[in-house]
Write a protein that holds these residues in place. Structure first.
Motif, PDB file in Angstrom:
ATOM      1  N   GLU A 171       2.974   9.845  -6.297  1.00  0.00           N
ATOM      2  CA  GLU A 171       2.102   8.942  -7.056  1.00  0.00           C
ATOM      3  C   GLU A 171       0.725   8.830  -6.416  1.00  0.00           C
ATOM      4  O   GLU A 171      -0.285   8.709  -7.111  1.00  0.00           O
ATOM      5  N   LYS A 172       0.684   8.858  -5.100  1.00  0.00           N
ATOM      6  CA  LYS A 172      -0.611   8.768  -4.412  1.00  0.00           C
ATOM      7  C   LYS A 172      -1.433  10.042  -4.621  1.00  0.00           C
ATOM      8  O   LYS A 172      -2.646  10.031  -4.444  1.00  0.00           O
ATOM      9  N   ARG A 173      -0.764  11.113  -5.027  1.00  0.00           N
ATOM     10  CA  ARG A 173      -1.470  12.380  -5.244  1.00  0.00           C
ATOM     11  C   ARG A 173      -1.570  12.700  -6.733  1.00  0.00           C
ATOM     12  O   ARG A 173      -1.785  13.865  -7.107  1.00  0.00           O
ATOM     13  N   GLU A 174      -1.438  11.667  -7.578  1.00  0.00           N
ATOM     14  CA  GLU A 174      -1.371  11.905  -9.028  1.00  0.00           C
ATOM     15  C   GLU A 174      -2.618  12.606  -9.552  1.00  0.00           C
ATOM     16  O   GLU A 174      -2.535  13.519 -10.364  1.00  0.00           O
TER      17      GLU A 174
ATOM     18  N   GLU B  98       2.183   7.123   8.588  1.00  0.00           N
ATOM     19  CA  GLU B  98       0.836   6.560   8.368  1.00  0.00           C
ATOM     20  C   GLU B  98       0.694   5.209   9.053  1.00  0.00           C
ATOM     21  O   GLU B  98      -0.367   4.900   9.616  1.00  0.00           O
TER      22      GLU B  98
ATOM     23  N   ASN C 165       0.807  -1.229   0.000  1.00  0.00           N
ATOM     24  CA  ASN C 165       0.000   0.000   0.000  1.00  0.00           C
ATOM     25  C   ASN C 165       0.841   1.280   0.000  1.00  0.00           C
ATOM     26  O   ASN C 165       0.281   2.382  -0.011  1.00  0.00           O
ATOM     27  N   LYS C 166       2.163   1.100   0.050  1.00  0.00           N
ATOM     28  CA  LYS C 166       3.101   2.239  -0.028  1.00  0.00           C
ATOM     29  C   LYS C 166       2.826   3.301   1.039  1.00  0.00           C
ATOM     30  O   LYS C 166       2.880   4.501   0.796  1.00  0.00           O
ATOM     31  N   MET C 167       2.524   2.842   2.246  1.00  0.00           N
ATOM     32  CA  MET C 167       2.280   3.757   3.360  1.00  0.00           C
ATOM     33  C   MET C 167       3.614   4.222   3.947  1.00  0.00           C
ATOM     34  O   MET C 167       4.592   3.480   3.977  1.00  0.00           O
TER      35      MET C 167
ATOM     36  N   CYS D 254       6.657   7.687  -4.119  1.00  0.00           N
ATOM     37  CA  CYS D 254       5.384   7.101  -3.668  1.00  0.00           C
ATOM     38  C   CYS D 254       4.413   8.185  -3.223  1.00  0.00           C
ATOM     39  O   CYS D 254       3.209   8.111  -3.499  1.00  0.00           O
TER      40      CYS D 254
END
Length: 480
Positions: free
Chosen positions: A127-130, A92, A86-88, A124
């Protein structure tokens, strides 16, 4: 006292004993975790446990107990599911599972589990905010938002915005000055010929001032000298938007020696300084004067058109009020009147001060480096000190010749530097530090202090004196 401190102070010994047995012993929580549970600080929990004689664990025991809460299998599962899949981030993971980022990192290192590098973690994160970044990029292309506004909304720097766009291989717009047309260059030359400055051209065309100068240089247009450019800008009213500390300086104040100028010079010789800063391309002259007395600094500033700025003294919490400017004409006027650079031990009374204005100079110097007080025996004492032997001897001489202020009894001090049978006030050598020598004059003779009060402040307007020391004089002498 904070709310958490008040909460901790209200708990009784019995309540702390119950907290200790339930949370600390039974559940194995640390002081920080207990503090979060009951709404007080970690230090309050620890302090009260010690206060009531409850035994607390050492740091090593606490770390060992904390590690026992999480088995190797649990750490490996969290690492694989949260960190890898999950790339936390560690923060987090800490919020979800209650294990601190530092502890999780240490356990991963013990088990040989590879964690992301800082660069990988940053990748990461973006990417989660893409989707959010894509929306911002569309605003950027349409011109609805500039990169600075996007950076503010994303909570990062402008350079990070461009790096993020580059990471997603988004095409960025070329800067205005990178592909100038012949029409752009013609407009630049036309505006410059119309006596517009590069910054004004930047405002009109959206081309940076540095690019404007570069274009003019390539075309062969000679740039105007700085003083000519400033005068042209002022003539067009550009000074209305200026917020320079040099904008309101009154250079004509120095043209004629007046009581106000003599007082100002006395304060400068006491608490002021001038200097030069040498750079690669130019030399800057500077002036500054500092005091803890705001009233004093404001009155001096009003004479020369400077406003005081506020700072905090590094060695205490006292506020310092400062006048400062970097105007070469201002500094050259002071130099012409006898104020020199690195003046502490060489300063003397400027020759430009006429005898009838001498008391105003001495008043300014006294209000900077002098003192009047009532000692434990109820006697009034006046003192004035300086690093410059020449100046303090000159002041003692002027006080004697103009106001009759001199020695009252036989000298007994071995530290005096006066000549034999000299009638002036005694000048003492005072070693405040091993490498600092000061010279001081002082007197406790009431008749001399009364003369000094009249000499310094008789017929002097309130605008040309420091109220704090004037009031001290009046209080000490009973309102003469």
């Amino acid at each position: 006292m904070t709310k958490r401190s008040r909460r901790a102070s209200k708990l009784t010994r019995a309540e702390y004993e119950e907290i200790y047995n339930f949370y600390y012993v039974r559940k194995g929580l640390g002081c920080g975790a207990i503090g979060k549970e009951i709404g007080v600080s970690k230090s309050s929990v620890f302090r009260n446990f010690n206060k009531y004689g409850f035994q607390v664990r050492s740091n090593s025991e606490g770390s060992k107990l904390s590690n026992q809460k999480w088995s190797d299998e649990e750490i490996a599962t969290i690492h694989q599911h949260c960190h890898i899949k999950n790339k936390m981030t560690f923060e987090e993971i800490a919020e979800v599972h209650g294990i601190s980022p530092a502890q999780f990192s240490a356990r991963c290192a013990e088990l040989g589990l590879q964690v992301r590098s800082q660069a990988e973690a940053m990748t990461c994160f973006w990417e989660k905010r893409e989707s959010e970044i894509r929306e911002m990029y569309e605003y950027y292309l349409d011109g609805a938002k500039i990169s600075k506004e996007i950076a503010s909304e994303l909570g990062c720097s402008t350079s990070q915005v461009y790096r993020c766009f580059k990471h997603f291989e988004y095409q960025m717009k070329s800067p205005k000055g990178s592909n100038l047309t012949d029409k752009d260059k013609f407009q630049i030359v036309e505006l410059y010929s119309d006596e517009r400055a590069p910054r004004e051209i930047e405002e009109n065309l959206g081309i940076s001032s540095s690019t404007v100068r570069k274009v003019l240089k390539e075309i062969g247009v000679e740039l105007r000298p700085l003083d000519e450019a400033v005068n042209l800008a002022l003539a067009r009213g550009r000074d209305k938007t200026r917020n320079s500390i040099n904008a309101n300086i009154k250079l004509d104040f120095f043209e004629q020696m007046t009581p106000e100028l003599a007082w100002f010079l006395g304060a400068v010789c006491s608490d002021g300084s001038i200097g030069s800063n040498y750079g690669l391309n130019k030399t800057t002259s500077s002036f500054s004067l500092a005091s803890i007395d705001k009233d004093f600094v404001e009155k001096l500033g009003a004479l020369v058109g400077l406003s005081p700025s506020k700072s905090i003294q590094s060695t205490s919490s006292k506020q310092i009020w400062t006048l400062r400017c970097s105007n070469k004409h201002f500094v050259s006027h002071l130099e012409g009147l006898g104020v020199c650079n690195n003046k502490s031990s060489t300063v003397t009374i400027p020759e430009a001060i006429r005898p009838e204005l001498m008391r105003h100079f001495i008043r300014g110097y006294f209000e900077g480096d002098g003192c009047v007080c009532v000692n434990l025996n109820g006697r009034v004492r006046f003192s004035l000190s300086s690093k410059s032997r020449r100046l303090i001897m000159s002041v003692a001489k002027e006080l004697y010749e103009q106001a009759g202020i001199g020695i009252q009894s036989k000298r007994r001090s071995l530290s005096c530097v006066n000549l034999l049978n000299c009638p002036y006030l005694t000048v003492y050598v005072v070693k405040e530090k091993s490498d600092l020598i000061m010279y001081k004059i002082e007197t406790s003779a009431l008749s001399m202090i009364e003369k000094l009060y009249r000499y310094l402040y008789e017929d002097v307007d309130e605008a040309n004196r420091m109220n704090r020391k004037f009031n001290k004089f009046e209080k000490a002498l009973g309102g003469l």
